[in-house]
Write a protein that holds these residues in place. Sequence first.
Motif, mmCIF file in Angstrom:
data_model
loop_
_atom_site.group_PDB
_atom_site.id
_atom_site.type_symbol
_atom_site.label_atom_id
_atom_site.label_comp_id
_atom_site.label_asym_id
_atom_site.label_seq_id
_atom_site.Cartn_x
_atom_site.Cartn_y
_atom_site.Cartn_z
ATOM 1 N N LYS A 37 1.364 97.051 42.498
ATOM 2 C CA LYS A 37 1.549 97.097 43.801
ATOM 3 C C LYS A 37 0.965 95.763 44.171
ATOM 4 C CE LYS A 37 0.080 98.543 48.639
ATOM 5 N NZ LYS A 37 -0.294 99.307 49.249
ATOM 6 N N GLN A 38 0.148 94.691 44.275
ATOM 7 C CA GLN A 38 0.498 93.962 44.275
ATOM 8 C C GLN A 38 0.312 92.481 43.830
ATOM 9 O OE1 GLN A 38 -2.297 92.802 46.794
ATOM 10 N NE2 GLN A 38 -2.553 95.152 47.576
ATOM 11 N N ILE A 39 1.026 92.893 41.987
ATOM 12 C CA ILE A 39 1.765 91.905 42.061
ATOM 13 C C ILE A 39 2.871 91.985 42.344
ATOM 14 C CG2 ILE A 39 2.945 91.694 39.845
ATOM 15 C CD1 ILE A 39 0.687 92.238 37.998
ATOM 16 N N ARG A 40 3.676 92.783 42.789
ATOM 17 C CA ARG A 40 5.201 93.145 43.339
ATOM 18 C C ARG A 40 5.188 92.616 45.078
ATOM 19 N NH1 ARG A 40 5.345 98.838 40.328
ATOM 20 N NH2 ARG A 40 7.282 98.093 38.921
ATOM 21 N N ASN A 45 6.457 88.302 48.397
ATOM 22 C CA ASN A 45 6.215 87.155 49.265
ATOM 23 C C ASN A 45 6.593 85.812 48.882
ATOM 24 O OD1 ASN A 45 5.397 89.198 51.097
ATOM 25 N ND2 ASN A 45 3.410 88.868 50.115
ATOM 26 N N HIS A 46 6.416 85.234 47.583
ATOM 27 C CA HIS A 46 6.765 84.096 47.096
ATOM 28 C C HIS A 46 8.532 84.166 47.312
ATOM 29 C CE1 HIS A 46 5.844 80.753 44.822
ATOM 30 N NE2 HIS A 46 7.563 80.405 44.421
ATOM 31 N N ILE A 47 8.682 84.612 46.565
ATOM 32 C CA ILE A 47 10.764 84.847 46.447
ATOM 33 C C ILE A 47 11.025 84.830 48.230
ATOM 34 C CG2 ILE A 47 12.413 85.186 45.688
ATOM 35 C CD1 ILE A 47 10.537 86.027 43.458
ATOM 36 N N ARG A 48 10.570 85.588 48.868
ATOM 37 C CA ARG A 48 10.875 85.960 50.239
ATOM 38 C C ARG A 48 10.689 84.629 51.356
ATOM 39 N NH1 ARG A 48 8.294 89.613 51.768
ATOM 40 N NH2 ARG A 48 9.667 91.210 50.682
ATOM 41 N N ASN A 49 10.104 83.322 50.650
ATOM 42 C CA ASN A 49 9.686 82.668 51.281
ATOM 43 C C ASN A 49 10.922 81.792 50.779
ATOM 44 O OD1 ASN A 49 7.135 83.288 53.036
ATOM 45 N ND2 ASN A 49 6.083 82.630 51.099
ATOM 46 N N SER A 55 20.362 78.624 52.348
ATOM 47 C CA SER A 55 21.540 79.015 53.019
ATOM 48 C C SER A 55 22.150 80.437 52.408
ATOM 49 C CB SER A 55 22.640 77.799 53.033
ATOM 50 O OG SER A 55 23.430 77.692 51.530
ATOM 51 N N ASN A 56 21.597 80.913 51.261
ATOM 52 C CA ASN A 56 21.877 81.957 50.442
ATOM 53 C C ASN A 56 20.802 83.206 51.162
ATOM 54 O OD1 ASN A 56 24.239 81.273 49.076
ATOM 55 N ND2 ASN A 56 23.050 80.021 47.891
ATOM 56 N N TYR A 57 21.301 84.235 50.193
ATOM 57 C CA TYR A 57 19.677 85.361 50.533
ATOM 58 C C TYR A 57 19.930 86.028 49.394
ATOM 59 C CZ TYR A 57 20.962 84.138 55.613
ATOM 60 O OH TYR A 57 21.579 83.914 57.154
ATOM 61 N N GLY A 58 19.018 85.622 48.448
ATOM 62 C CA GLY A 58 19.297 86.189 47.016
ATOM 63 C C GLY A 58 17.709 86.740 46.952
ATOM 64 N N TYR A 94 3.306 78.064 40.217
ATOM 65 C CA TYR A 94 2.211 78.483 41.190
ATOM 66 C C TYR A 94 2.422 79.605 40.719
ATOM 67 C CZ TYR A 94 0.433 79.392 46.035
ATOM 68 O OH TYR A 94 -0.634 80.327 47.587
ATOM 69 N N LEU A 95 3.265 80.422 40.957
ATOM 70 C CA LEU A 95 3.457 82.054 41.166
ATOM 71 C C LEU A 95 3.130 82.773 40.153
ATOM 72 C CD1 LEU A 95 4.632 85.019 42.156
ATOM 73 C CD2 LEU A 95 6.701 84.130 41.384
ATOM 74 N N ARG A 96 2.986 82.036 38.701
ATOM 75 C CA ARG A 96 2.699 82.454 37.982
ATOM 76 C C ARG A 96 1.034 81.969 37.441
ATOM 77 N NH1 ARG A 96 4.308 82.587 32.895
ATOM 78 N NH2 ARG A 96 6.534 81.540 33.086
ATOM 79 N N ARG A 97 0.381 81.161 38.090
ATOM 80 C CA ARG A 97 -0.865 81.235 38.827
ATOM 81 C C ARG A 97 -1.263 82.356 39.087
ATOM 82 N NH1 ARG A 97 -0.214 76.228 39.036
ATOM 83 N NH2 ARG A 97 0.053 75.257 41.182
ATOM 84 N N GLU A 98 -0.935 82.657 40.663
ATOM 85 C CA GLU A 98 -1.158 82.954 41.218
ATOM 86 C C GLU A 98 -1.389 85.042 41.034
ATOM 87 O OE1 GLU A 98 -3.001 83.024 44.683
ATOM 88 O OE2 GLU A 98 -2.723 80.986 44.034
ATOM 89 N N ILE A 99 -0.498 85.233 39.717
ATOM 90 C CA ILE A 99 -0.342 86.771 39.507
ATOM 91 C C ILE A 99 -1.728 86.539 38.369
ATOM 92 C CG2 ILE A 99 0.931 87.985 38.135
ATOM 93 C CD1 ILE A 99 3.749 86.999 39.467
#
Length: 218
Positions: A37-40, A45-49, A55-58, A94-99
């Motif tokens: 749950k914490q990984i997801r 949160n990271h990708i949403r930022n 301009s795209n929504y991916g 940065y995302l890899r380090r956080e996970i």
Amino acid sequence: MGQKINPLGFRLGFTQQHHSHWFAKSNCYSILLEEDKQIRLCICNHIRNYVRSSSNYGGIARIDIYRRTDLVQLEIHTGFPALLIENRIRGLEYLRREIQKKIDYQKRKLRMTLIEVSKPYTEPTILAEYIALQLENRVAFRRVIKKAIQLAKVSNIKGIKIQIAGRLNGAEIARTEWVQKGRLPLQTLKAKINYSHYAANTIYGVLGIKVWIFQETA
């Protein structure tokens, strides 16, 4: 009385599969479940930022987690992987380090893979995120629903339903509005129906978004 069930859990083993692929002993099962749950949550949160600033929504369609003795493998299914890797290598590192911090207590390795979804707007999670971002930018909800249905129908889906609940357009009394186009056989197990719910944080409060998409019959 309405007897309701999550469309994804209802179809497990028929047209839907689990997103976590691992086995564990009973004494550590809850720990690994919370870790998933914490990984997801960290990835979303990271990708949403990044998506909000473009301009795209991916957004993310789903995250599959595979566990082995000394390895945690993540498969991130996203609509627009180019948005995440173009000029944003530092962001991924940065995302890899956080996970890695979340799984370091067992000294396991981490492997991340980005997988592109060929038809992103047939994924209800991506479509719900698109709707949420538009609502947070104060676009009228009826216009947002109409545009979202147009994006989804380009991919030749068989049916779609979008429901939004809350203080729509800043109304004093909360209400629920929904629009359905095409077929949506919720009681048919062989019908491949994807479902997602999402929350939009507007200045008037939280709006709940639900999206059902009927793709095909097995």
